[in-house]
Design a protein around this motif. Sequence first.
Motif, PDB file in Angstrom:
ATOM      1  N   VAL A  45       0.860  -1.192   0.000  1.00 31.01           N
ATOM      2  CA  VAL A  45       0.000   0.000   0.000  1.00 31.01           C
ATOM      3  C   VAL A  45       0.888   1.231   0.000  1.00 31.01           C
ATOM      4  O   VAL A  45       1.459   1.602   1.029  1.00 31.01           O
ATOM      5  CB  VAL A  45      -0.942   0.013   1.222  1.00 31.01           C
ATOM      6  CG1 VAL A  45      -1.854   1.241   1.160  1.00 31.01           C
ATOM      7  CG2 VAL A  45      -1.764  -1.269   1.297  1.00 31.01           C
ATOM      8  N   ASN A  46       1.028   1.861  -1.164  1.00 26.35           N
ATOM      9  CA  ASN A  46       1.838   3.072  -1.239  1.00 26.35           C
ATOM     10  C   ASN A  46       1.036   4.259  -0.736  1.00 26.35           C
ATOM     11  O   ASN A  46       0.010   4.626  -1.304  1.00 26.35           O
ATOM     12  CB  ASN A  46       2.288   3.333  -2.682  1.00 26.35           C
ATOM     13  CG  ASN A  46       3.081   4.620  -2.787  1.00 26.35           C
ATOM     14  OD1 ASN A  46       4.037   4.832  -2.047  1.00 26.35           O
ATOM     15  ND2 ASN A  46       2.670   5.494  -3.680  1.00 26.35           N
ATOM     16  N   ASP A  47       1.526   4.882   0.345  1.00 27.96           N
ATOM     17  CA  ASP A  47       0.796   5.967   0.996  1.00 27.96           C
ATOM     18  C   ASP A  47       1.413   7.318   0.624  1.00 27.96           C
ATOM     19  O   ASP A  47       1.946   8.039   1.459  1.00 27.96           O
ATOM     20  CB  ASP A  47       0.827   5.761   2.514  1.00 27.96           C
ATOM     21  CG  ASP A  47      -0.020   6.773   3.258  1.00 27.96           C
ATOM     22  OD1 ASP A  47      -1.027   7.240   2.690  1.00 27.96           O
ATOM     23  OD2 ASP A  47       0.333   7.115   4.409  1.00 27.96           O
ATOM     24  N   GLY A  48       1.345   7.640  -0.667  1.00 27.81           N
ATOM     25  CA  GLY A  48       1.804   8.942  -1.117  1.00 27.81           C
ATOM     26  C   GLY A  48       3.295   9.169  -1.005  1.00 27.81           C
ATOM     27  O   GLY A  48       3.737  10.296  -0.723  1.00 27.81           O
ATOM     28  N   SER A  49       4.092   8.140  -1.232  1.00 24.78           N
ATOM     29  CA  SER A  49       5.549   8.285  -1.127  1.00 24.78           C
ATOM     30  C   SER A  49       6.056   9.356  -2.090  1.00 24.78           C
ATOM     31  O   SER A  49       5.596   9.471  -3.225  1.00 24.78           O
ATOM     32  CB  SER A  49       6.235   6.953  -1.442  1.00 24.78           C
ATOM     33  OG  SER A  49       5.911   5.975  -0.486  1.00 24.78           O
ATOM     34  N   LYS A  56       9.449   1.316  -7.517  1.00 24.77           N
ATOM     35  CA  LYS A  56      10.012   0.052  -7.046  1.00 24.77           C
ATOM     36  C   LYS A  56       8.909  -0.957  -6.749  1.00 24.77           C
ATOM     37  O   LYS A  56       9.055  -2.162  -7.004  1.00 24.77           O
ATOM     38  CB  LYS A  56      10.889   0.289  -5.822  1.00 24.77           C
ATOM     39  CG  LYS A  56      12.167   1.070  -6.125  1.00 24.77           C
ATOM     40  CD  LYS A  56      13.031   1.242  -4.890  1.00 24.77           C
ATOM     41  CE  LYS A  56      14.289   2.039  -5.202  1.00 24.77           C
ATOM     42  NZ  LYS A  56      15.168   1.367  -6.160  1.00 24.77           N
ATOM     43  N   ILE A  57       7.799  -0.485  -6.199  1.00 26.10           N
ATOM     44  CA  ILE A  57       6.662  -1.361  -5.912  1.00 26.10           C
ATOM     45  C   ILE A  57       6.137  -1.981  -7.211  1.00 26.10           C
ATOM     46  O   ILE A  57       5.851  -3.187  -7.285  1.00 26.10           O
ATOM     47  CB  ILE A  57       5.548  -0.572  -5.182  1.00 26.10           C
ATOM     48  CG1 ILE A  57       5.942  -0.326  -3.726  1.00 26.10           C
ATOM     49  CG2 ILE A  57       4.220  -1.311  -5.263  1.00 26.10           C
ATOM     50  CD1 ILE A  57       5.018   0.623  -2.996  1.00 26.10           C
ATOM     51  N   LYS A  58       5.995  -1.174  -8.231  1.00 28.02           N
ATOM     52  CA  LYS A  58       5.495  -1.684  -9.515  1.00 28.02           C
ATOM     53  C   LYS A  58       6.450  -2.727 -10.096  1.00 28.02           C
ATOM     54  O   LYS A  58       6.007  -3.755 -10.631  1.00 28.02           O
ATOM     55  CB  LYS A  58       5.310  -0.528 -10.496  1.00 28.02           C
ATOM     56  CG  LYS A  58       4.156   0.399 -10.141  1.00 28.02           C
ATOM     57  CD  LYS A  58       4.057   1.537 -11.145  1.00 28.02           C
ATOM     58  CE  LYS A  58       2.878   2.443 -10.821  1.00 28.02           C
ATOM     59  NZ  LYS A  58       2.768   3.574 -11.785  1.00 28.02           N
ATOM     60  N   PHE A  67       2.461 -10.814  -5.470  1.00 29.27           N
ATOM     61  CA  PHE A  67       2.531  -9.459  -4.928  1.00 29.27           C
ATOM     62  C   PHE A  67       1.597  -8.542  -5.721  1.00 29.27           C
ATOM     63  O   PHE A  67       1.580  -8.579  -6.953  1.00 29.27           O
ATOM     64  CB  PHE A  67       3.955  -8.890  -5.028  1.00 29.27           C
ATOM     65  CG  PHE A  67       4.908  -9.388  -3.984  1.00 29.27           C
ATOM     66  CD1 PHE A  67       5.546  -8.505  -3.119  1.00 29.27           C
ATOM     67  CD2 PHE A  67       5.187 -10.744  -3.852  1.00 29.27           C
ATOM     68  CE1 PHE A  67       6.445  -8.950  -2.162  1.00 29.27           C
ATOM     69  CE2 PHE A  67       6.088 -11.211  -2.906  1.00 29.27           C
ATOM     70  CZ  PHE A  67       6.715 -10.307  -2.053  1.00 29.27           C
ATOM     71  N   PHE A  68       0.832  -7.704  -5.007  1.00 34.46           N
ATOM     72  CA  PHE A  68      -0.073  -6.749  -5.626  1.00 34.46           C
ATOM     73  C   PHE A  68       0.100  -5.401  -4.937  1.00 34.46           C
ATOM     74  O   PHE A  68       0.730  -5.307  -3.884  1.00 34.46           O
ATOM     75  CB  PHE A  68      -1.517  -7.240  -5.509  1.00 34.46           C
ATOM     76  CG  PHE A  68      -1.708  -8.663  -5.968  1.00 34.46           C
ATOM     77  CD1 PHE A  68      -1.777  -8.964  -7.314  1.00 34.46           C
ATOM     78  CD2 PHE A  68      -1.782  -9.699  -5.041  1.00 34.46           C
ATOM     79  CE1 PHE A  68      -1.919 -10.279  -7.740  1.00 34.46           C
ATOM     80  CE2 PHE A  68      -1.918 -11.017  -5.454  1.00 34.46           C
ATOM     81  CZ  PHE A  68      -1.991 -11.309  -6.813  1.00 34.46           C
ATOM     82  N   TYR A  69      -0.461  -4.357  -5.522  1.00 36.17           N
ATOM     83  CA  TYR A  69      -0.317  -3.049  -4.882  1.00 36.17           C
ATOM     84  C   TYR A  69      -1.542  -2.178  -5.113  1.00 36.17           C
ATOM     85  O   TYR A  69      -2.306  -2.362  -6.069  1.00 36.17           O
ATOM     86  CB  TYR A  69       0.938  -2.327  -5.374  1.00 36.17           C
ATOM     87  CG  TYR A  69       0.803  -1.651  -6.724  1.00 36.17           C
ATOM     88  CD1 TYR A  69       0.432  -0.313  -6.820  1.00 36.17           C
ATOM     89  CD2 TYR A  69       1.043  -2.363  -7.903  1.00 36.17           C
ATOM     90  CE1 TYR A  69       0.302   0.306  -8.054  1.00 36.17           C
ATOM     91  CE2 TYR A  69       0.925  -1.744  -9.144  1.00 36.17           C
ATOM     92  CZ  TYR A  69       0.547  -0.404  -9.206  1.00 36.17           C
ATOM     93  OH  TYR A  69       0.415   0.200 -10.429  1.00 36.17           O
ATOM     94  N   ILE A  70      -1.738  -1.229  -4.216  1.00 37.35           N
ATOM     95  CA  ILE A  70      -2.635  -0.107  -4.411  1.00 37.35           C
ATOM     96  C   ILE A  70      -1.832   1.130  -4.037  1.00 37.35           C
ATOM     97  O   ILE A  70      -0.857   1.051  -3.286  1.00 37.35           O
ATOM     98  CB  ILE A  70      -3.928  -0.205  -3.564  1.00 37.35           C
ATOM     99  CG1 ILE A  70      -3.605  -0.302  -2.069  1.00 37.35           C
ATOM    100  CG2 ILE A  70      -4.784  -1.376  -4.016  1.00 37.35           C
ATOM    101  CD1 ILE A  70      -4.852  -0.283  -1.176  1.00 37.35           C
ATOM    102  N   SER A  71      -2.204   2.280  -4.585  1.00 33.97           N
ATOM    103  CA  SER A  71      -1.400   3.466  -4.369  1.00 33.97           C
ATOM    104  C   SER A  71      -2.261   4.710  -4.275  1.00 33.97           C
ATOM    105  O   SER A  71      -3.254   4.851  -5.001  1.00 33.97           O
ATOM    106  CB  SER A  71      -0.383   3.627  -5.508  1.00 33.97           C
ATOM    107  OG  SER A  71       0.397   4.798  -5.336  1.00 33.97           O
TER     108      SER A  71
END
Length: 244
Positions: A45-49, A56-58, A67-71
Amino acid sequence: MQQTRNYEFTIIVPVYNEEDNLANVEEKLACFLPHAEAKACVLLVNDGSKDSSLEKIKEICERQPDFFYISSSENHGLSTAMKAGIDAAESTYIGYIDSDLQTDPEDFNELLPFRTDYELVTGIRANRKDSFFKNFQSKFANGFRRMMTGDTATDTGCPLKVMRTEVAKKLPFFDGMHRFLPALMLLEGGKMKELPVRHYPRTAGVSKYHLWNRLAGPFKDCFAYRWMKKRYIRYTIDEQSVEK
């Protein structure tokens, strides 16, 4: 179909300006997943980095099939990042670990065997590797919180937890709620178990906590919790003719 539905356990990892830690996050969690006590995936969970964390998350999610992500483009804080991860997860259980990896993903296997009997299984950081002053702040804040909320949790700041997803989604979230998960679980009638887990010093990145948000924030939040507790809505349906 939402991918986390294919797993029993989703590990939520909030990320804020942790570009130096993400290689370690990928390595440690990728090594853990194959022998987790439940079929598991990772939700970053990218919190506005403001650094290169999102890029890097992508890249990680392209390399790692589990692995999955939300941003979010804005920084909202840890509680909101946790809430976003919980709302996004569709597995039966969710886990939480900080991206600084001061706790060990392998210790999820100490918590997971109790997941069917407890709505919240949480770690207690054994032999903490923080400074004396940081430990003092944490002990003081924990003691004050227990006095104000009536929960019996030893270490609410431990960033290693397992929760039943359907119950976690019902919890009343507010800014700072990550400190009150045991107390909020009690409001929902949930049961909690604590177990000792390993703790390590931070090796990369910078801590997001300092004296003000470690002590003053929890102090104010305790009064907010007490206000909410008195007004919390609880009810049961004993009979009905409405079909589900």
